[in-house]
Design an enzyme around this catalytic site. Structure first.
Site, mmCIF file in Angstrom:
data_model
loop_
_atom_site.group_PDB
_atom_site.id
_atom_site.type_symbol
_atom_site.label_atom_id
_atom_site.label_comp_id
_atom_site.label_asym_id
_atom_site.label_seq_id
_atom_site.Cartn_x
_atom_site.Cartn_y
_atom_site.Cartn_z
ATOM 1 N N LYS A 43 5.988 2.746 -9.453
ATOM 2 C CA LYS A 43 5.618 1.442 -9.704
ATOM 3 C C LYS A 43 6.653 0.452 -10.370
ATOM 4 O O LYS A 43 6.543 -0.601 -10.418
ATOM 5 C CB LYS A 43 4.390 1.358 -10.537
ATOM 6 C CG LYS A 43 3.191 1.915 -9.814
ATOM 7 C CD LYS A 43 1.946 1.966 -10.600
ATOM 8 C CE LYS A 43 0.970 2.749 -9.909
ATOM 9 N NZ LYS A 43 0.064 2.087 -8.851
ATOM 10 N N LYS A 80 -6.221 -8.891 -5.649
ATOM 11 C CA LYS A 80 -7.069 -9.588 -6.724
ATOM 12 C C LYS A 80 -6.155 -10.856 -7.446
ATOM 13 O O LYS A 80 -6.867 -11.940 -7.632
ATOM 14 C CB LYS A 80 -7.435 -8.649 -8.140
ATOM 15 C CG LYS A 80 -8.256 -7.592 -7.597
ATOM 16 C CD LYS A 80 -8.433 -6.500 -8.531
ATOM 17 C CE LYS A 80 -8.885 -5.370 -7.959
ATOM 18 N NZ LYS A 80 -8.601 -4.032 -8.796
ATOM 19 N N HIS A 111 -4.534 8.856 0.040
ATOM 20 C CA HIS A 111 -4.208 7.521 -0.738
ATOM 21 C C HIS A 111 -2.654 7.763 -1.112
ATOM 22 O O HIS A 111 -2.346 6.926 -2.268
ATOM 23 C CB HIS A 111 -5.035 7.464 -2.111
ATOM 24 C CG HIS A 111 -6.481 7.064 -1.847
ATOM 25 N ND1 HIS A 111 -7.083 5.893 -1.690
ATOM 26 C CD2 HIS A 111 -7.454 8.022 -1.343
ATOM 27 C CE1 HIS A 111 -8.187 5.737 -1.435
ATOM 28 N NE2 HIS A 111 -8.644 7.172 -1.295
ATOM 29 N N THR A 165 -4.033 -2.804 -4.761
ATOM 30 C CA THR A 165 -5.260 -3.709 -4.727
ATOM 31 C C THR A 165 -5.403 -4.584 -5.702
ATOM 32 O O THR A 165 -5.870 -5.811 -5.178
ATOM 33 C CB THR A 165 -6.414 -2.949 -4.545
ATOM 34 O OG1 THR A 165 -6.462 -2.005 -5.863
ATOM 35 C CG2 THR A 165 -7.001 -2.038 -3.767
ATOM 36 N N LYS A 184 -1.042 -2.298 -14.416
ATOM 37 C CA LYS A 184 -1.411 -1.066 -13.368
ATOM 38 C C LYS A 184 -0.717 -0.047 -14.197
ATOM 39 O O LYS A 184 -0.270 0.149 -15.336
ATOM 40 C CB LYS A 184 -0.639 -1.301 -12.056
ATOM 41 C CG LYS A 184 0.897 -1.494 -12.171
ATOM 42 C CD LYS A 184 1.519 -1.576 -10.791
ATOM 43 C CE LYS A 184 1.500 -3.162 -10.294
ATOM 44 N NZ LYS A 184 0.810 -3.374 -9.081
ATOM 45 N N ARG A 185 -1.360 1.198 -13.712
ATOM 46 C CA ARG A 185 -1.045 2.458 -14.302
ATOM 47 C C ARG A 185 0.792 2.574 -14.630
ATOM 48 O O ARG A 185 1.240 2.112 -13.639
ATOM 49 C CB ARG A 185 -1.498 3.675 -13.690
ATOM 50 C CG ARG A 185 -2.913 3.975 -13.590
ATOM 51 C CD ARG A 185 -3.217 4.186 -15.205
ATOM 52 N NE ARG A 185 -2.896 5.654 -15.652
ATOM 53 C CZ ARG A 185 -3.518 6.590 -15.692
ATOM 54 N NH1 ARG A 185 -4.765 6.690 -15.691
ATOM 55 N NH2 ARG A 185 -3.213 7.837 -16.269
HETATM 56 C C1 F55 Z 1 -5.842 10.260 -9.393
HETATM 57 C C2 F55 Z 1 -5.845 12.026 -9.380
HETATM 58 C C3 F55 Z 1 -5.125 12.630 -8.399
HETATM 59 CL CL1 F55 Z 1 -5.055 14.226 -8.590
HETATM 60 C C4 F55 Z 1 -4.531 11.943 -7.517
HETATM 61 C C5 F55 Z 1 -4.141 10.462 -7.539
HETATM 62 C C6 F55 Z 1 -4.995 9.905 -8.378
HETATM 63 C C7 F55 Z 1 -5.182 8.361 -8.332
HETATM 64 O O1 F55 Z 1 -5.766 7.760 -9.307
HETATM 65 N N1 F55 Z 1 -4.683 7.602 -7.339
HETATM 66 C C8 F55 Z 1 -4.593 6.533 -6.879
HETATM 67 O O2 F55 Z 1 -5.150 5.769 -7.866
HETATM 68 N N2 F55 Z 1 -4.142 6.030 -5.848
HETATM 69 C C9 F55 Z 1 -4.202 4.627 -5.520
HETATM 70 O O3 F55 Z 1 -5.312 4.533 -4.463
HETATM 71 C C10 F55 Z 1 -5.266 2.803 -4.132
HETATM 72 C C11 F55 Z 1 -6.556 2.730 -3.291
HETATM 73 O O4 F55 Z 1 -6.204 3.277 -2.123
HETATM 74 C C12 F55 Z 1 -4.106 2.394 -3.637
HETATM 75 O O5 F55 Z 1 -4.266 1.124 -3.520
HETATM 76 C C13 F55 Z 1 -2.835 2.831 -4.510
HETATM 77 O O6 F55 Z 1 -1.532 2.442 -3.574
HETATM 78 C C14 F55 Z 1 -2.864 4.374 -4.727
HETATM 79 O O7 F55 Z 1 -1.729 4.490 -5.731
#
Ligand code: F55
Length: 841
Positions: A573, A682, A374, A678, A567-568
């Site tokens: 971002k 939405k 991801h 994502t 978003k976070r």
């Molecule tokens: C959470 C904990 C760790 Cl240790 C690393 C990453 C995350 C996390 O929350 N990652 C995350 O949300 N990644 C996102 O995944 C989405 C689904 O595939 C993507 O759309 C997005 O781009 C990506 O940042």
């Protein structure tokens, strides 16, 4: 199975087994029964929370009847199952979703009205299940919805955190974190005290040769923590399938060791042991896209992997099949590298516990697992120090070394002259201390590796996993573009739009086959339809404006252009780019004459999102947004022309209010950094336009909806590296318009002159890693284009409808079918018979 009722007594069971309610009266009867008996309340003290509880319990009963049947059907069918391992499931609320999925929301609405309640108020009582950070966790939740809707035999496995993602408050413009204790009353989980697994930590490895001359390896001593299963039903939409999400909770094991301690008077230390064990599943780590190498996190990962694998293997062993058939019965998908230890654990079970040979076991392992990546951000790629693993999981470290040895030997055979390659692909990084690279282990232990959008999947092949493409060839790597469930993100969040669409295309079938949305295109010139379309958007904006009024205490004009970024909070971002753009706009307004101001399009700039508690720069960005809001929102020169809102505690249930209310939403990551995104999907699905970079799924959204329906800006991913290089070695100058913004901040316009220094110097002095300055012009110009476009409401609505009509590709149903066909090799279960039985009764 010996616990089943003998054949000749089953008639009684069938006669009395509950059927579940279908009418309003039956619903009321069930809800009131639960309120008066399960909850011991009466009509004299039934508040909204009690009404919610009674309603939830009534629906839970219904789900569990179907859940039982689904599990029986799936066991009976004896087909391959998919197990989705994810440390995060960001489920949000369950009641509304359950009502819609079983098709009884209207029944409940009327029933609740009879009992004196409004259904919206009842739904709003529920606490979000917030066991995730952001996109990755929400993706897992959308996948569960699609897998159930499509009748796949699929289970989720996760951790039952006592505390989900923290609640965010804003105090004096700063983020404050409040613990999210959510389990006080959770009707959606079923504790399975009879389903538990003892998980071992620490200890040492004993290797010896037994009497028959066989090498025996045993992992001895250490401490044992018990994993107890809590099952959460996952209903599909318009189908009898209810799948299972199994969450593990940690408890001290009730082994003799502890009793001995209690009895010998070591009460306190026994209690301390108990608490240490419970700590494992206590709290979700609140970092997204950052891995910090904490021992407790590694304990969580192993605890959950071990419990899940033993559960899966136990189920397989009941089938009495040969081990060689394991991967015909079981597919396991790893949601990022967090569950990579599952690969090692399965190899350990097969070799150490079941006595298989190494190679035979390894073939089974690699044909079982798939790994989804991801992120390409280096700080998010998991690495664990060798000494840490050595101490916590001594046997696993040996197995990792053995996997690595065999792998490197095979690489050496194929590339005998390339010594550097061996170092580059080694699972072990030769640093001080040595580190285990979890992504490499995940690649080597899986048969497929996928990225989550086309650009991202290309990038992992050409950058972080380049050497593995050389070793394995390109076919091991594939793309599965993310998707979202239209049930929650259209039907549930935007019921009026869903209804309007259904009225045009003749049914709600599009919720199961989203490509049917293309039937909307012929209506883009239908005046009446366009009017209704626009009215619904407006009503959704009014709903958000009311939410802002009640939570923030001030009003915004719902006629203004709503520009939303939720978003976070993360530098990649680029919420900072957005807020600098807002300041730029504010300065422009201030410098205008009253006549000039009259020509402007009023705008409400909405932000929302959590910063990881230790991510200082992200917190600074939140602080700046809030300070800008304080100044802009009360400036009489500005009035309605610009409002800046930071919505606190963005989560799934708030997203359901926010997403349908956008005119424009922002997806403006530095090109090449956002794997997919994502929320972009939405927002478009709800008729909003987007401003975005050529990053992640924005690229595919553009391809589907057409370039004329999206506002793209900024540098391309392929140019990012050179630009960064130029910042350090070229004649780098910060964009002059951005410099003016910085001067405005530095003057103290938004208070706290010093507070934002690091944000500015990161760009001016430290290389502007995320290219905010490089993209600033293009961003502002594109925002001006948006203002112009918004003035032509008719053309805007045309874009909106056309975009929605072309969004069919982005359903998570398509995405799950792709995983099923190309990675898991599973087929849906036939439920036609079950549907028929139900229709008859
Ligand atoms: C959470 C904990 C760790 Cl240790 C690393 C990453 C995350 C996390 O929350 N990652 C995350 O949300 N990644 C996102 O995944 C989405 C689904 O595939 C993507 O759309 C997005 O781009 C990506 O940042």
């Amino acid at each position: 199975v010996e616990s089943s009722i003998p054949e000749h007594m089953r008639e009684a069971w069938k006669k009395f087994s509950p059927k579940g309610f279908t009418t309003k009266d039956e619903f009321e009867s069930e809800a009131v029964k639960h309120i008066e008996t399960t909850l011991a309340r009466s009509l004299f003290n039934c508040d909204e929370l009690a009404a919610y509880s009674g309603t939830a319990l009534a629906f839970r009963d219904r789900l569990i009847i179907d859940w039982n049947k689904t599990q029986q059907r799936q066991s009976f069918a004896d087909q391959k199952r998919l197990y989705y391992l994810s440390l995060e499931f960001l489920m949000g609320r369950a009641l509304d979703n359950a009502m819609l999925n079983v098709g009884l929301k209207n029944v409940a609405k009327d029933g609740l009205a009879d009992l004196g309640f409004r259904i919206e108020d009842i739904i709003a009582q529920e606490h979000d299940a917030a066991l995730g950070n952001g996109g990755l966790g929400r993706l897992a939740a959308c996948f569960l919805d699609s897998m159930a809707t499509l009748n796949y035999a699929a289970w989720g496995y996760g951790l039952r955190y006592r505390y989900g993602i923290f609640k965010q408050e804003i105090q004096d413009g700063y983020q404050v974190e409040i613990p999210d204790y959510w389990l006080d009353f959770n009707p959606w989980e079923f504790p399975r005290h009879d389903v538990s697994v003892d998980v071992q930590f620490y200890g040492w490895v004993n290797k010896y040769t037994n009497d028959e001359g066989k090498q025996i390896v045993s992992w001895q001593d250490g401490e044992i923590v018990t994993a107890t299963a809590y099952d959460v039903p996952v209903p599909g939409y318009g189908t009898p399938t209810v799948n299972n999400l199994r969450l593990w909770s940690s408890k001290a094991s009730s082994g003799e060791f502890d009793f001995a301690k209690f009895n010998s008077g070591e009460y306190e230390s026994a209690v301390a042991d108990e608490q240490r064990a419970e700590t494992i599943s206590a709290v979700l780590y609140p970092n997204d896209n950052l891995e910090r190498g904490k021992e407790l996190r590694l304990k969580q990962q192993y605890f959950w992997c071990a419990a899940s694998l033993h559960d899966i293997v136990r189920r397989f062993k009941k089938s009495k099949r040969k081990w060689s058939e394991f991967s015909d019965q079981v597919a396991i998908q790893l949601n990022d590298t967090h569950p990579t230890l599952a690969i090692v654990e399965l190899q350990r079970i097969l070799v150490d516990m079941e006595g298989l040979g190494w190679d035979e076991a390894w073939t089974i392992v690699t044909s079982t697992f798939g790994y989804t990546n991801h992120t390409v951000l280096p700080e998010a790629l998991e690495k664990w120090s060798v000494p840490l693993i050595q101490n916590l999981l001594p046997r696993h470290l040996q197995i990792i070394y053995e996997i690595n040895l065999q792998f490197l030997q095979s690489v050496e055979k194929r590339f005998p002259k390339d010594r550097d390659l061996l170092g580059r692909v080694s699972i072990i990084e030769e640093s001080q201390p040595k580190m285990v690279r979890m992504a490499y282990l995940a690649i080597i232990g899986s048969h497929k590796v996928n990225g989550v959008a086309e650009l991202h999947s290309d990038l992992i092949k050409t950058t972080i996993f380049k050497d593995f493409v050389k070793v394995y060839g390109p076919d091991k790597f594939t793309n599965v573009t993310n998707g979202i469930t239209p049930r929650r993100w259209l039907h549930q969040a935007n019921p009026r739009l869903s209804e309007l669409i259904a009225s045009k295309i003749g049914s709600y079938e599009f919720l199961k086959d989203l490509t049917l949305l293309n039937k909307l295109e012929p209506f883009v010139d239908d005046k009446e339809f366009k009017k209704e379309w626009a009215e619904i958007k407006y009503a959704n904006k009014v709903r958000l404006a009311q939410h802002i009024q009640t939570t923030k205490g001030y009003s915004v004009n719902p006629k203004a252009l709503f520009d939303i970024q939720v978003k976070r909070i993360h530098e990649y971002k680029r919420q900072q780019l957005n807020i600098f753009g807002v300041i730029h706009r504010y300065m422009a307004i201030k410098s205008m004459s009253p006549e000039e101001r009259k020509k402007l399009v009023p705008r409400v700039s909405v932000f929302g999102g959590k910063a990881a508690p230790g991510y200082w720069m992200a917190k600074t960005i939140i602080h700046l947004i809030n300070k800008v809001g304080e100044v802009v929102n009360k400036d009489p020169d500005v009035g309605d022309l610009l409002k800046v809102v930071f919505l606190e505690d963005y989560n799934v249930s708030k997203a359901e209010i926010i997403v349908p209310a956008s005119d424009i939403s922002e997806h403006i990551s530095t090109a090449g950094t956002e794997a997919s995104g994502t929320s972009n999907m939405k927002f478009v699905l709800n008729g909003g336009m987007i401003i975005g970079t050529l990053d992640g799924a924005n690229i595919e959204i553009t391809r589907e909806i057409g370039e004329q329906n999206i506002f793209l800006f900024g540098n391309l991913s392929e140019d990012v590296e050179d630009l960064r290089h130029h910042h350090f070695y070229g004649d780098y100058k910060v964009n002059p318009e951005l410099v003016k913004v910085f001067d405005c901040i530095k003057k103290g316009t938004f208070g706290d002159e010093g507070a934002f220094g690091a944000l500015i110097s990161g760009i001016v002095e430290h290389g502007d890693y995320y290219l905010v300055s490089d993209d600033f012009n293009s961003y502002c110009q594109t925002q001006d284009l948006i203002d112009e476009a918004y003035k032509d409401q008719d053309a805007w609505v045309t874009k909106s409808i056309t975009s929605v009509a072309r969004m069919g590709f982005f359903t998570s149903d398509r995405c799950i079918n792709e995983y099923a066909d190309t990675i898991w090799n599973i087929e849906p279960l036939d439920v036609a018979e079950e549907k028929e039985v139900r229709a008859r009764t």
